[in-house]
Design an enzyme around this catalytic site. Structure first.
Site, PDB file in Angstrom:
ATOM      1  N   HIS A 163      -0.677  -3.967   8.970  1.00  0.00           N
ATOM      2  CA  HIS A 163      -0.886  -5.395   8.737  1.00  0.00           C
ATOM      3  C   HIS A 163      -0.125  -6.200   9.777  1.00  0.00           C
ATOM      4  CE1 HIS A 163      -1.096  -9.268   6.708  1.00  0.00           C
ATOM      5  NE2 HIS A 163      -2.132  -8.755   6.073  1.00  0.00           N
ATOM      6  N   ASP A 217      -6.363  -3.484   1.115  1.00  0.00           N
ATOM      7  CA  ASP A 217      -7.691  -2.868   1.097  1.00  0.00           C
ATOM      8  C   ASP A 217      -7.664  -1.370   0.821  1.00  0.00           C
ATOM      9  OD1 ASP A 217      -9.138  -5.226   1.583  1.00  0.00           O
ATOM     10  OD2 ASP A 217      -8.512  -5.163   3.673  1.00  0.00           O
TER      11      ASP A 217
HETATM   12  N1  CMC Z   1      -4.135   3.281  12.402  1.00  0.00           N
HETATM   13  C1  CMC Z   1      -3.521   3.768  13.494  1.00  0.00           C
HETATM   14  N2  CMC Z   1      -2.695   3.024  14.281  1.00  0.00           N
HETATM   15  C2  CMC Z   1      -2.513   1.755  13.944  1.00  0.00           C
HETATM   16  C3  CMC Z   1      -3.119   1.174  12.825  1.00  0.00           C
HETATM   17  C4  CMC Z   1      -3.980   1.991  12.022  1.00  0.00           C
HETATM   18  N3  CMC Z   1      -4.584   1.512  10.956  1.00  0.00           N
HETATM   19  N4  CMC Z   1      -2.775  -0.126  12.724  1.00  0.00           N
HETATM   20  C5  CMC Z   1      -1.974  -0.371  13.762  1.00  0.00           C
HETATM   21  N5  CMC Z   1      -1.794   0.756  14.500  1.00  0.00           N
HETATM   22  C6  CMC Z   1      -0.933   0.932  15.678  1.00  0.00           C
HETATM   23  C7  CMC Z   1      -1.563   0.328  16.921  1.00  0.00           C
HETATM   24  O1  CMC Z   1      -2.345   1.271  17.614  1.00  0.00           O
HETATM   25  C8  CMC Z   1      -0.348  -0.126  17.689  1.00  0.00           C
HETATM   26  O2  CMC Z   1       0.213   1.018  18.291  1.00  0.00           O
HETATM   27  P1  CMC Z   1       0.993   0.899  19.720  1.00  0.00           P
HETATM   28  O3  CMC Z   1       2.206   0.062  19.458  1.00  0.00           O
HETATM   29  O4  CMC Z   1       1.313   2.312  20.107  1.00  0.00           O
HETATM   30  O5  CMC Z   1       0.033   0.236  20.660  1.00  0.00           O
HETATM   31  C9  CMC Z   1       0.614  -0.592  16.603  1.00  0.00           C
HETATM   32  O6  CMC Z   1       0.255   0.153  15.445  1.00  0.00           O
HETATM   33  C10 CMC Z   1       0.549  -2.078  16.304  1.00  0.00           C
HETATM   34  O7  CMC Z   1      -0.802  -2.393  15.990  1.00  0.00           O
HETATM   35  P2  CMC Z   1      -1.529  -3.726  16.430  1.00  0.00           P
HETATM   36  O8  CMC Z   1      -2.986  -3.451  16.585  1.00  0.00           O
HETATM   37  O9  CMC Z   1      -0.815  -4.338  17.597  1.00  0.00           O
HETATM   38  O10 CMC Z   1      -1.253  -4.639  15.161  1.00  0.00           O
HETATM   39  P3  CMC Z   1      -2.033  -5.958  14.783  1.00  0.00           P
HETATM   40  O11 CMC Z   1      -1.060  -6.791  14.040  1.00  0.00           O
HETATM   41  O12 CMC Z   1      -2.668  -6.582  15.976  1.00  0.00           O
HETATM   42  O13 CMC Z   1      -3.220  -5.467  13.833  1.00  0.00           O
HETATM   43  C11 CMC Z   1      -4.364  -4.699  11.879  1.00  0.00           C
HETATM   44  C12 CMC Z   1      -3.147  -5.449  12.435  1.00  0.00           C
HETATM   45  C13 CMC Z   1      -4.417  -4.918  10.387  1.00  0.00           C
HETATM   46  C14 CMC Z   1      -5.639  -5.299  12.509  1.00  0.00           C
HETATM   47  C15 CMC Z   1      -4.224  -3.189  12.209  1.00  0.00           C
HETATM   48  O14 CMC Z   1      -3.089  -2.658  11.582  1.00  0.00           O
HETATM   49  C16 CMC Z   1      -5.480  -2.398  11.801  1.00  0.00           C
HETATM   50  O15 CMC Z   1      -6.410  -2.300  12.604  1.00  0.00           O
HETATM   51  N6  CMC Z   1      -5.512  -1.826  10.555  1.00  0.00           N
HETATM   52  C17 CMC Z   1      -6.710  -1.151  10.051  1.00  0.00           C
HETATM   53  C18 CMC Z   1      -7.700  -2.193   9.530  1.00  0.00           C
HETATM   54  C19 CMC Z   1      -7.285  -2.771   8.201  1.00  0.00           C
HETATM   55  O16 CMC Z   1      -6.883  -2.069   7.295  1.00  0.00           O
HETATM   56  N7  CMC Z   1      -7.384  -4.112   8.094  1.00  0.00           N
HETATM   57  C20 CMC Z   1      -7.070  -4.834   6.826  1.00  0.00           C
HETATM   58  C21 CMC Z   1      -5.871  -5.693   6.977  1.00  0.00           C
HETATM   59  S1  CMC Z   1      -5.264  -6.333   5.389  1.00  0.00           S
HETATM   60  C22 CMC Z   1      -6.585  -7.333   4.791  1.00  0.00           C
HETATM   61  C23 CMC Z   1      -6.553  -8.694   5.376  1.00  0.00           C
HETATM   62  O17 CMC Z   1      -6.950  -8.879   6.525  1.00  0.00           O
HETATM   63  O18 CMC Z   1      -6.139  -9.627   4.673  1.00  0.00           O
END
Ligand code: CMC
Length: 433
Positions: free
Chosen positions: A312, A369
């Site tokens: 998240h 989720d």
């Molecule tokens: N699986 C594997 N690696 C992950 C994941 C995941 N689900 N989420 C983040 N990472 C890694 C990412 O690759 C990055 O690694 P590095 O530092 O080596 O580059 C690090 O963790 C930070 O991730 P980020 O993409 O920079 O984080 P963000 O804040 O931009 O994205 C997120 C947040 C929710 C989009 C992401 O965690 C994700 O894609 N999760 C899976 C989708 C999901 O479950 N979404 C629902 C969110 S909660 C409902 C709502 O939106 O209200």
């Protein structure tokens, strides 16, 4: 609207210039640098893809402490609200700023019932979507269509107009959501009933059929209330920001909500609940439940695959909504006598994630989720409706955020800037055409 207090200043040096940028402090002592004078004073803009460090507004609605795993609506802890309230009370709280007194609740529920039907011409829209249409596409189209059927609600100058509009929107979107499901099943639609509560009414519109009838199960009604409360608001998330961005151009509330529904649909946002179930199903069938293999795939930077329902932007500890959702999932399945192999797999996957250094070092935990879809599934809600359920829950939050933006004298049209990196001026030669 309360304003954050203004104190101290951060000093920024750029070239020969030194400027003081005020620090503003919210009621929970969160602090921000007020950069409104930055461009005027220095010619600089800020660069912040994904708005990771950008506060777009002051807000009194929802407070999140991502480090401590705290979520509060209007000051009330999410656990207290989920345990003790009905969804309509929380919807009222978000929109009006206070929980309804018994008479206010009664009036609100009555309003919700009296506006629950859809215009007959609008009902015919459903017939023209293909049967395989995703219900989120239908829902978004229906939301914006409300602006042509109920244009009188576009003005929000008078507060009573606002209340009227809010109840109409909440009520009709629930009806539209259930109709979109009936359409995707090829079943006759079921009209709302005035004798049923908000959540029981929705379940009845979803599951009543002329051949089987339907009696809303109190376990499912209670679970639905809880789930919708967990979804109800989450401050400046992607879809709420979209709702406000569209509204900032003075587009009407329906158009803004319709855009929010589209933003929510994405798998990185609310669409994740559908993708969690699809992912678990694939792990069970194709990977034979081998979570180690799946974790390795999620950690492999050459593979775009991510674990759905994990991670998240704001929570760097366990998502408080996920905690409630996990317990509720166990309780509801036990009460309904459902045995779902995907629940055991989800728990196995969660344990593996929590024990793995890759996820631990990046503060990646289950989010809302991860477990909600499993509960919806036990309640008989089909997978492609999960994000619609999220949307119905989020509508009061979107409305509250939109109204707050409209009432804020500091609101301006949303219009970020950019750093241009394309070609510099080129000579135009007509022969190139
Ligand atoms: N699986 C594997 N690696 C992950 C994941 C995941 N689900 N989420 C983040 N990472 C890694 C990412 O690759 C990055 O690694 P590095 O530092 O080596 O580059 C690090 O963790 C930070 O991730 P980020 O993409 O920079 O984080 P963000 O804040 O931009 O994205 C997120 C947040 C929710 C989009 C992401 O965690 C994700 O894609 N999760 C899976 C989708 C999901 O479950 N979404 C629902 C969110 S909660 C409902 C709502 O939106 O209200």
């Amino acid at each position: 609207m309360k304003k954050a207090t203004n104190s101290k200043a951060a000093t920024l040096k750029f070239g020969s210039k030194t400027i003081e940028l005020p620090i503003i402090t919210g009621t929970e002592n969160e602090q921000a640098i007020d950069i409104r004078a930055l461009r005027k004073e220095t010619g600089l803009i800020t660069y912040d893809p994904g708005f990771v460090n950008t506060g777009s507004c002051e807000s009194e609605i929802t407070y999140i402490d991502g480090e401590k795993g705290i979520l509060r609506y209007r000051g009330y802890d999410i656990n207290d609200l989920a345990e003790n309230c009905e969804f309509v009370e929380v919807a009222y709280l978000l929109v009006h700023g206070k929980l309804p007194a018994p008479k206010q609740k009664e009036a609100f529920s009555k309003h919700l019932n009296s506006h629950s039907m859809l215009h007959e011409d609008m009902r015919h829209f459903f017939g023209n979507f293909p049967d395989h249409a995703h219900p989120m596409a239908t829902l978004s189209a229906m939301a914006v269509s409300l602006s042509s059927f109920y244009p009188e609600l576009e003005s929000i100058e008078q507060r009573e107009n606002v209340d009227f509009k809010v109840t109409r929107l909440l009520s009709k979107m629930r009806t539209a959501a259930a109709f979109s499901y009936k359409k995707s099943e090829g079943h006759p639609i079921v009209q709302p009933r005035h004798d049923l509560s908000y959540c029981a009414n929705f379940l009845n519109m979803m599951f009543w059929t002329p051949v089987n009838g339907y009696e809303p199960d109190p376990v499912c009604v209670k679970a639905l209330n809880k789930l919708l409360i967990l979804h109800a608001d989450h401050e400046q998330n992607c879809s709420a920001s979209v709702v406000k961005m569209v509204g900032s151009s003075d587009a009407n509330l329906y158009a803004s909500i319709s855009a929010g529904i589209c933003a929510l649909w994405g798998p990185l946002h609310g669409g994740a609940n559908q993708h969690v179930i699809e992912m678990l199903d694939r792990i069970l069938r194709k990977d034979k439940g081998n979570v180690k293999k799946v974790l390795a795939r999620a950690k492999d930077k050459s593979n775009p695959f991510r674990l759905m329902g994990i991670g998240h932007r704001v929570y760097k500890s366990y998502d408080p909504r996920a905690k409630v959702a996990k317990q509720m999932c166990k309780d509801v399945l036990a009460q309904l006598g459902v045995n779902d192999p995907l629940v055991d797999l989800a728990q196995k996957l969660e344990e593996a994630v929590l024990a793995d250094d890759y996820f631990h070092s990046r503060n990646l935990y289950p989010n809302i989720d991860f477990y909600t879809g499993l509960t919806y599934r036990a309640m008989g809600i089909p997978t492609n409706m999960f994000t619609v359920m999220f949307a119905i829950g989020r509508i009061p939050g979107w409305i509250a955020q939109w109204l707050e933006m409209k009432a804020d004298p500091e609101s301006r049209i949303g219009r970020p800037r950019q750093i241009y990196t394309g070609p510099v001026k080129r000579e135009f030669k007509p022969k190139h055409i």
